[in-house]
Every structure is written in structure tokens, then in C-alpha cells.
Design a protein around this motif. Sequence first.
Motif, short mmCIF file in Angstrom:
data_model
loop_
_atom_site.label_atom_id
_atom_site.label_comp_id
_atom_site.label_asym_id
_atom_site.label_seq_id
_atom_site.Cartn_x
_atom_site.Cartn_y
_atom_site.Cartn_z
N SER A 215 -49.46 36.08 9.98
CA SER A 215 -49.33 34.74 9.43
C SER A 215 -50.72 34.11 9.50
CB SER A 215 -48.33 33.89 10.22
OG SER A 215 -48.34 32.55 9.76
N PHE A 257 -55.52 34.15 12.05
CA PHE A 257 -54.17 34.65 11.83
C PHE A 257 -53.57 35.17 13.13
CE2 PHE A 257 -56.90 38.31 10.96
CZ PHE A 257 -56.24 39.41 11.51
N SER A 258 -52.24 35.03 13.20
CA SER A 258 -51.47 35.66 14.26
C SER A 258 -50.94 36.98 13.72
CB SER A 258 -50.33 34.76 14.72
OG SER A 258 -49.49 34.41 13.64
N SER A 392 -50.71 35.89 2.93
CA SER A 392 -50.06 34.89 3.77
C SER A 392 -50.72 33.52 3.60
CB SER A 392 -50.11 35.32 5.23
OG SER A 392 -49.62 34.30 6.08
N ASN A 395 -49.79 31.63 0.63
CA ASN A 395 -48.37 31.25 0.53
C ASN A 395 -47.94 30.46 1.76
OD1 ASN A 395 -47.04 32.71 -1.95
ND2 ASN A 395 -48.47 34.20 -1.05
N SER A 396 -48.74 29.42 2.07
CA SER A 396 -48.42 28.46 3.14
C SER A 396 -48.20 29.15 4.48
CB SER A 396 -47.18 27.64 2.76
OG SER A 396 -47.38 26.96 1.54
N SER A 397 -48.97 30.19 4.74
CA SER A 397 -48.95 30.92 6.03
C SER A 397 -47.64 31.63 6.28
CB SER A 397 -49.27 29.98 7.20
OG SER A 397 -50.51 29.32 7.02
N GLN A 398 -46.89 31.92 5.23
CA GLN A 398 -45.63 32.65 5.41
C GLN A 398 -45.92 34.02 6.01
OE1 GLN A 398 -43.20 32.86 1.90
NE2 GLN A 398 -43.28 30.66 1.52
N TRP A 399 -44.94 34.50 6.80
CA TRP A 399 -45.10 35.81 7.43
C TRP A 399 -45.21 36.88 6.36
CZ3 TRP A 399 -46.51 37.09 12.07
CH2 TRP A 399 -46.40 38.42 12.48
N GLN A 400 -46.22 37.72 6.51
CA GLN A 400 -46.47 38.77 5.53
C GLN A 400 -46.50 40.12 6.22
OE1 GLN A 400 -46.97 38.55 2.05
NE2 GLN A 400 -46.84 40.77 2.20
N LYS A 401 -45.64 41.02 5.80
CA LYS A 401 -45.68 42.39 6.35
C LYS A 401 -46.89 43.13 5.83
CE LYS A 401 -40.69 43.02 7.03
NZ LYS A 401 -39.50 43.85 6.70
#
Length: 402
Positions: A215, A257-258, A392, A395-401
Motif C-alpha cells: 500500500s 509504502f507498507s 497502489s 489508486n488512493s493507496s489501495q492494497w495491491q498484490k
Amino acid sequence: MTSEKPLRVGMVGYAFMGAAHSHAWRTAPRFFDLPLQPQLAAVAGRNADGVRAAADKLGWESVETDWRRLIERDDIDLIDICTPGDTHAEIAIAALEAGKHVLCEKPLANSVEEAERMTLAAESAAKQGVASMCGFSYRRTPALALAKRFVDQGRLGEIRHVRAQYLQDWLSDENAPMTWRLDKSKSGSGSLGDIGAHSIDAAQWVTGLNITGVSALLETFVPQRPLAGDLVGLGGHGDLSSDTPRGSVTVDDAAIFSARFEDTKFDGGAASTGAVGVFEATRYALGRKNAMRLEVNGSKGSLAFDFEDMNVLSFYDAAESPDAGFRKIYVTEPEHPYVGNWWPTGHGLGYEHGFTHQVVDLVTAIGEGRQPEPSFADALQVQRVLAAVESSAANSSQWQKV
């Protein structure tokens, strides 16, 4: 003793990275016994006067003004790519298909698609005995290599936390001039790919764990910069005249990022839920010159590294000294990675030695008929993390695989 059988090198690019690589090719056989003798056969660059001057200064025997000529030459065994990222795929694939070994600077490419094509070419060439490697040189810093050894020995136990930072300040002057590193079409990304890629590779390599999701936030602090000025090092001083045109910065100035790492098993036990990580890369951290930092916490101990004190690894063993905190290990002993070939105990190494060790490992692998590391496949994994971070952040820091 280094073998008399030559490994004839053709290098593309001769600026900052080209100088570091040239020093490494010259130095490695003088301090390490190698199965092949590196020969600085030719360097290529588009500017005829510039590449001739670089060849004279850096020790190359001949010059070319088109990298394709290097690949066509029968007296070149290996292509060393030290150019901006937008050229990596074309040069590397052509070289591999021509049967030349390849060393390519990081990040491997400017996109996952390019990196995938490069990896396929590398895997196909490997079947014919052709070697390829991506230049994540920080792996060859003795203290980080010792950190990797400790993790592999199980001294940290199950990995739980990873903290990685890469902090520089050379771009913090808002009037520093535009360079190719600020143009996404050439560099692929900004702080994220330029220095964050090193942190991603180091974290995955030291822990032995790949990142599976992120994220992220990306930020550009200065959207425009002077197109003219004096370049000094990586940055410089922009022309502040009122009529000086300014160019648009199209890359990130900072990346945060985390991350979550893949599940693992430790000592035959049940699978863990995966370590978590926090990453930061910026070229705006005033006062931080090259703070490439990594801290790893496990169930049995912890380690911490900062390149601004590059000859030291901080290590904490919970069983050995639970109340003492971290202890400093000065990584200058003969038993430490790479160090025995250099100076007496306590005489530290520098930035350039990582590139020398990179040459040592590459030439040794070629001489032994095996593929070196990090492979293009390893670098592709880093490229996928970079792409996930960008996705990520967009897209507003959405979780990204990954």
C-alpha cells in the motif's frame, strides 16, 4: 592467481555508473584470484569526443559510438549496460541473443513487460551457457552480506518486521536542473526506482522472502525545474535567468509504502502469517547523503545497517545478551564476506568496493559455468514490486498484490 584467459568487456555508457564499473573491472583481478582475466576492450557512447575522453580516463582500449557495434564485435564477450533504464531491454536482449554475457544496471527495466522479455531472453541464453546478472551492488557490501549470513544461519529466527529507508538530499534544491533521472520516459520512476529498488532488493535478499503486497504513496514536491544550468554530481545548480525554460518533472520525488512478505516456515514449524515491512525512498531528506538503511527484527534477534556507516552491522541476540541491546560488529575481519582480500583488520572499505565484489562474483560464476545472482528473474521480482507501488499510489493507496 587470476587466469590468463581473457573476459573481454564492452561497456555501454560512461557517466557515474560507467566510472564505478570501470574502476571495478580494473581493480577486481588485482585483489582477487579470478578464473578469467577482465579486459576493458571497448566502451560505447553517442558523443564521439565524450566517449574518447572517457576511454582515456577510465582505461578502455577502444571506443564505439553505437552500442550495436559492441555486440557485433567478435572480440567482446560481455556487455556491461550502464545507461538509463529506457535502453536496457533493447541492449540486453540483443546482447543475449548474440551470445554475449550481460551485466545490467538496476532497475532492470522501465516496466514489468520489458523486464519479462529480458528475463525470457536470459533464461533462453542460459541454456547456451550465457550468463546474465542485474547490478544490485549493495548486496556486495560486506556488512549487508554478513546480515544475510546471519539470517541464513537462523540467528534471527522467524522474520517479523522489515524497515527499509533510502534517504538522500541531492535533489532538495528546487532549482536544481532537470536531468534524465527526472524524466519518466527515460528513468521509469524517480526515487522509487532509482534508490527504492535497492531497498526492495536488499530486503528480499537478506530475509530470503519476497514481497507479496503493498500500500503506497508517491509524491512530487517540485513539478518543474530549469532546463539549463551546471550539473554537479547527480544534481547541480539551475540557470535562474527569467528566460530559462523549465521542464516538467514526471517522476516521484518520494515513495513510501507498507508491505507484506510471503508466508514462511521456520525450524519445521507451522507457516507464519508473513513478515510486515515499511519502506521509504526520497532524495529530499536534507542532511542525509546516502542513508541506505535496513533493519530486520525476528523472533530470536535483530540486525540493523546504515550505509552512511557502511563498515558496521548492528546485531542483537535475544538469548546471548537480552539486556544489553544492539552490539556493533565492525565488519573488517578476514572471515567477513569479501574482506580478507583487502586491508588489515580495522581498515574499512568504501562505496566502490561493492562494484568490485560484483565483478568478482560475476566473473567467478562465468568461469565456473553457473548463473550469477541476482538473476534477471530476481530483478523482475523487484520490478513487479515497483509496479505494484505505482499502481497502489495511483489508486488512493489501495492494497495491491505483487
